[in-house]
Write an enzyme that holds these catalytic residues in place. Structure first.
Site, short mmCIF file in Angstrom:
data_model
loop_
_atom_site.label_atom_id
_atom_site.label_comp_id
_atom_site.label_asym_id
_atom_site.label_seq_id
_atom_site.Cartn_x
_atom_site.Cartn_y
_atom_site.Cartn_z
N HIS A 1 0.83 -1.20 0.00
CA HIS A 1 0.00 0.00 0.00
C HIS A 1 0.87 1.26 0.00
O HIS A 1 0.49 2.29 -0.57
CB HIS A 1 -0.93 0.04 1.23
CG HIS A 1 -2.00 -1.01 1.20
ND1 HIS A 1 -1.80 -2.29 1.64
CD2 HIS A 1 -3.29 -0.94 0.78
CE1 HIS A 1 -2.93 -2.97 1.50
NE2 HIS A 1 -3.84 -2.18 0.98
N ASP B 1 -4.68 -5.66 -8.18
CA ASP B 1 -4.92 -5.02 -6.90
C ASP B 1 -5.08 -3.53 -7.16
O ASP B 1 -4.91 -3.05 -8.28
CB ASP B 1 -3.77 -5.31 -5.93
CG ASP B 1 -4.19 -5.26 -4.47
OD1 ASP B 1 -5.25 -4.68 -4.17
OD2 ASP B 1 -3.44 -5.79 -3.62
#
Length: 361
Positions: free
Chosen positions: A190, A260
């Site tokens: 992330h 993702d």
């Protein structure tokens, strides 16, 4: 004309705005991913899902709803599901001489968890959850941690298969993530670009093994924003070597591949340079992804990056830099749920559901 709606986007709040409706009606948008900010209560969530389906009935309504710390809806009757590590601990909880019985009981509990997860979401109109996590718990990854079933690939495979059986009972498809494995690296994709330096054979023999063993069960797969430099210089989600040669060719997977979230740090650098969301999406689609996610843009940036991505992908199609894929669209359509869900009040007194609740730890 070939139809293909590869974009999965987010929406701003607890009901659709005019901008949300405009974006969701675009033919390149195939679904929406919900977050905790899209939740007030069950009645509101059900109305929001009906609003989305009114825009287009074939939109796939998705959510990250695994259990443990990754569970978007937790109040107003939603069951607090355990993190997957708890199911792995049940597997190993047998007394000497009773190890097999404990393993079988853990699988039964995993099926119960999958059914409760899928049935509760579907009762509110949500089609699909990005679960199960197939990453192995190597002990050093804070972003994976207790989201993983176990360190052992065989235990992970059987518990995941049991959980997917419960999802199937609820009419919901599944998504194995994060291929070929995010559990070995410590960095969080992330906010960073994790690198796993192991050779291909080591990864295939361990972290990626569940994907081969589950190739007849997995509906979809989400690759990791991790670079495995001994295999490819690109993160797995942008690598044809990983997605086409290994996942499909070597491991026999035939379902849908999601990228993702393209807003994650691990997706912003390709071949050593920062890329736009449009370039990241095109690269992922060309590498073998069928669907790409762009999340958390409606709140932080008023949805402008989503509009830019829709415009950019439309322009790329006109210029011949990206071509819609009919097979990819078929894979997306196959992720839509099967059968009609039980309404919440009926679900609460259904025998299978009540029994499943009694099995949860």
């Amino acid at each position: 004309m070939i139809q293909h709606a590869p974009l999965i986007i987010d929406v701003a709040g607890t009901r659709l705005s005019k901008a949300d409706k405009r974006r969701l009606s675009h033919p390149l948008v195939g679904g929406v991913i919900l977050f905790a900010r899209n939740w007030d209560n069950r009645e509101q969530l059900t109305k929001l899902c009906k609003q989305i389906k009114k825009v287009r009935a074939d939109l796939l309504i998705c959510v990250d709803h695994e259990g443990g710390r990754v569970q978007r809806f937790r109040t107003d009757g939603f069951t607090h599901l355990p993190p997957m590590r708890v199911l792995g601990e049940l597997w190993f909880a047998g007394q000497p001489g009773q190890e097999s019985e404990a393993a079988l009981a853990a699988c039964n509990t995993a099926t119960a968890a999958g059914y409760v997860l899928g049935a509760e979401l579907r009762a509110c109109g949500v089609d699909f959850s990005f679960t199960p996590v197939l990453d192995l718990d190597h002990g050093g990854s804070s972003v994976i941690g207790d989201r993983a079933f176990a360190r052992d690939a065989r235990v992970t495979t059987l518990l995941a298969q049991a959980l997917m059986h419960g999802l199937m009972q609820a009419g919901m498809r599944n998504c194995g993530k994060h291929f070929p494995g995010h559990g070995y690296v410590k960095a969080d994709s992330h906010v960073d670009i994790p690198v796993d330096d192991r050779p291909l054979q080591a990864i295939l023999a361990d972290d990626a093994a569940p994907y081969g063993w589950l190739n007849a069960s997995l509906s979809s797969v989400m690759p990791a924003h991790v670079i495995y430099p001994q295999v490819d210089s690109r993160p797995a989600g942008f690598s044809s070597r990983w997605l086409n040669d290994i996942l499909r060719g070597q491991l026999g997977f035939t379902g849908a591949v999601f990228s993702d979230d393209l807003s994650m740090a691990g997706a912003r650098q390709i071949d050593g340079r920062e890329v736009s969301y449009t370039e990241a999406a095109i690269t992922a689609l060309q590498a073998g992804c069928d669907l790409v996610l762009l999340c958390n843009q409606c709140i932080e940036n008023d949805g402008e990056p989503i509009d830019d991505l829709i415009d950019g992908l439309s322009q790329a199609q006109l210029e011949g830099r990206w071509w819609p894929n009919e097979v990819s669209e078929q894979r997306r359509q196959e992720l839509l749920p099967q059968g009609y869900p039980l309404p919440w009040d009926e679900l609460m007194i259904e025998a299978r559901y009540m029994h499943a609740l009694s099995l949860l730890p």
